[in-house]
Design a protein around this motif. Structure first.
Motif, mmCIF file in Angstrom:
data_model
loop_
_atom_site.group_PDB
_atom_site.id
_atom_site.type_symbol
_atom_site.label_atom_id
_atom_site.label_comp_id
_atom_site.label_asym_id
_atom_site.label_seq_id
_atom_site.Cartn_x
_atom_site.Cartn_y
_atom_site.Cartn_z
ATOM 1 N N ALA A 150 -4.211 2.421 0.271
ATOM 2 C CA ALA A 150 -4.504 3.003 -1.047
ATOM 3 C C ALA A 150 -4.111 2.038 -2.161
ATOM 4 O O ALA A 150 -4.841 1.858 -3.142
ATOM 5 C CB ALA A 150 -3.779 4.333 -1.205
ATOM 6 N N ASP A 151 -2.946 1.407 -2.023
ATOM 7 C CA ASP A 151 -2.486 0.435 -3.031
ATOM 8 C C ASP A 151 -3.422 -0.762 -3.106
ATOM 9 O O ASP A 151 -3.765 -1.237 -4.200
ATOM 10 C CB ASP A 151 -1.062 -0.032 -2.724
ATOM 11 C CG ASP A 151 -0.025 1.070 -2.890
ATOM 12 O OD1 ASP A 151 -0.329 2.112 -3.528
ATOM 13 O OD2 ASP A 151 1.093 0.902 -2.360
ATOM 14 N N THR B 83 -6.768 0.146 -4.868
ATOM 15 C CA THR B 83 -6.637 0.189 -6.328
ATOM 16 C C THR B 83 -6.590 -1.217 -6.919
ATOM 17 O O THR B 83 -7.246 -1.510 -7.925
ATOM 18 C CB THR B 83 -5.381 0.981 -6.724
ATOM 19 O OG1 THR B 83 -5.492 2.313 -6.206
ATOM 20 C CG2 THR B 83 -5.219 1.045 -8.234
ATOM 21 N N SER C 257 -9.759 4.596 6.072
ATOM 22 C CA SER C 257 -9.047 3.678 5.185
ATOM 23 C C SER C 257 -7.900 3.009 5.932
ATOM 24 O O SER C 257 -7.115 3.663 6.616
ATOM 25 C CB SER C 257 -8.508 4.443 3.975
ATOM 26 O OG SER C 257 -7.987 3.537 3.021
ATOM 27 N N GLY C 258 -7.842 1.689 5.816
ATOM 28 C CA GLY C 258 -6.809 0.913 6.496
ATOM 29 C C GLY C 258 -7.212 0.435 7.865
ATOM 30 O O GLY C 258 -6.444 -0.257 8.542
ATOM 31 N N TYR D 132 -3.669 -1.075 8.436
ATOM 32 C CA TYR D 132 -2.802 -0.874 7.270
ATOM 33 C C TYR D 132 -2.423 0.603 7.216
ATOM 34 O O TYR D 132 -3.238 1.464 7.576
ATOM 35 C CB TYR D 132 -3.517 -1.249 5.964
ATOM 36 C CG TYR D 132 -3.470 -2.720 5.624
ATOM 37 C CD1 TYR D 132 -2.510 -3.229 4.756
ATOM 38 C CD2 TYR D 132 -4.399 -3.606 6.161
ATOM 39 C CE1 TYR D 132 -2.469 -4.577 4.439
ATOM 40 C CE2 TYR D 132 -4.362 -4.958 5.852
ATOM 41 C CZ TYR D 132 -3.393 -5.433 4.996
ATOM 42 O OH TYR D 132 -3.357 -6.768 4.693
ATOM 43 N N SER D 133 -1.214 0.899 6.746
ATOM 44 C CA SER D 133 -0.807 2.292 6.562
ATOM 45 C C SER D 133 -1.657 2.920 5.452
ATOM 46 O O SER D 133 -2.276 2.213 4.651
ATOM 47 C CB SER D 133 0.670 2.374 6.182
ATOM 48 O OG SER D 133 0.860 1.865 4.862
ATOM 49 N N GLN D 134 -1.673 4.235 5.386
ATOM 50 C CA GLN D 134 -2.447 4.931 4.351
ATOM 51 C C GLN D 134 -2.017 4.499 2.950
ATOM 52 O O GLN D 134 -2.851 4.257 2.085
ATOM 53 C CB GLN D 134 -2.303 6.447 4.498
ATOM 54 C CG GLN D 134 -3.169 7.029 5.587
ATOM 55 C CD GLN D 134 -3.230 8.548 5.518
ATOM 56 O OE1 GLN D 134 -2.356 9.198 4.960
ATOM 57 N NE2 GLN D 134 -4.273 9.111 6.089
ATOM 58 N N GLN D 135 -0.692 4.407 2.727
ATOM 59 C CA GLN D 135 -0.206 4.035 1.396
ATOM 60 C C GLN D 135 -0.548 2.584 1.063
ATOM 61 O O GLN D 135 -0.993 2.276 -0.046
ATOM 62 C CB GLN D 135 1.309 4.252 1.287
ATOM 63 C CG GLN D 135 1.844 4.049 -0.131
ATOM 64 C CD GLN D 135 1.174 4.973 -1.141
ATOM 65 O OE1 GLN D 135 1.206 6.194 -0.987
ATOM 66 N NE2 GLN D 135 0.561 4.402 -2.175
ATOM 67 N N ALA D 136 -0.365 1.688 2.029
ATOM 68 C CA ALA D 136 -0.694 0.271 1.792
ATOM 69 C C ALA D 136 -2.187 0.107 1.532
ATOM 70 O O ALA D 136 -2.593 -0.671 0.654
ATOM 71 C CB ALA D 136 -0.259 -0.574 2.984
ATOM 72 N N HIS E 137 -5.293 2.010 12.387
ATOM 73 C CA HIS E 137 -4.197 1.934 11.400
ATOM 74 C C HIS E 137 -3.715 0.497 11.226
ATOM 75 O O HIS E 137 -2.525 0.218 11.339
ATOM 76 C CB HIS E 137 -3.048 2.847 11.821
ATOM 77 C CG HIS E 137 -3.451 4.284 11.983
ATOM 78 N ND1 HIS E 137 -3.850 5.065 10.918
ATOM 79 C CD2 HIS E 137 -3.557 5.063 13.095
ATOM 80 C CE1 HIS E 137 -4.158 6.278 11.362
ATOM 81 N NE2 HIS E 137 -4.000 6.299 12.669
#
Length: 194
Positions: A23-24, A27, A153-154, A17-21, A15
């Motif tokens: 994903a951002d 993109t 991811s991350g 990066y966090s999942q949201q970070a 982890h």
């Protein structure tokens, strides 16, 4: 987490990066990096690499592998932010990143070591994974010992010291459908781009 293997110094941070970070960032990079479809010559035949790639780094930095030379594009703001975070964690200054975009399960990278002369004799390679989880395989060059990791991811995978001398790695094709993935492989090219 240290990955215990002979003749290797490998660390995996699930982890980073966090999942949201993550994903951002995926993109952002998917839409804003200058992806290219390169070709290499294998056994006298031109073939497209089974992935897209982009090479970014310090000014005038070049990187050559598989009879192909890449000239670095200037750092984007997003890549520079990631580079600073990865460099701080690794306690090493990276001056370039090879970005690979695996669009689907048929995109891959074959067995290889990151052992080009411009990387030095014992390079540190730090790889950040974004998007779909993929299987990453390692194989000892002498013994044939294999190890598989699922890179989520991350996550950040760091290969240090003699790892590239004794081990190869790959990201194999798969039969089942896999969503896109981006890998950022940070490295330090010797004698350039300082």
């Amino acid at each position: 987490m240290k990955i215990t293997l002979p003749d290797a110094d490998i660390e995996y941070i699930e982890h980073f990066y966090s999942q949201q970070a993550a994903a951002d960032l995926f993109t952002d990079l998917q839409h804003n990096l200058r992806w290219r479809q390169d070709s290499i010559t294998l056994f006298g035949k031109h073939t497209h690499l089974p992935r897209l790639q982009a090479w970014y780094g310090n000014k005038n930095l070049s990187y050559c592998y598989s009879s192909m030379c890449l000239i670095a594009k200037p750092w984007t703001a997003s890549l520079l932010d990631v580079k600073l975070k990865v460099s701080k964690y690794c306690q090493q200054e990276f001056n370039a990143v090879l970005a690979n975009y695996y669009r689907h399960e048929k995109d891959s990278v074959a067995w290889h070591s990151d052992n080009e002369p411009e990387l030095g004799t014992a390079p540190t390679i730090a790889s950040l994974s974004l998007g779909a989880s993929r299987e990453f395989q390692l194989k000892h060059k002498a013994s044939g010992l294999k190890k598989s990791l699922i890179l989520s991811s991350g996550s950040l995978l760091i290969m240090r010291h003699e790892t590239q001398q004794y081990w190869q790695h790959c990201l194999p094709k798969r039969a089942h459908c896999i969503a896109p993935r981006i890998n950022l492989s940070f490295r330090s090219i010797m004698g350039q781009g300082r």
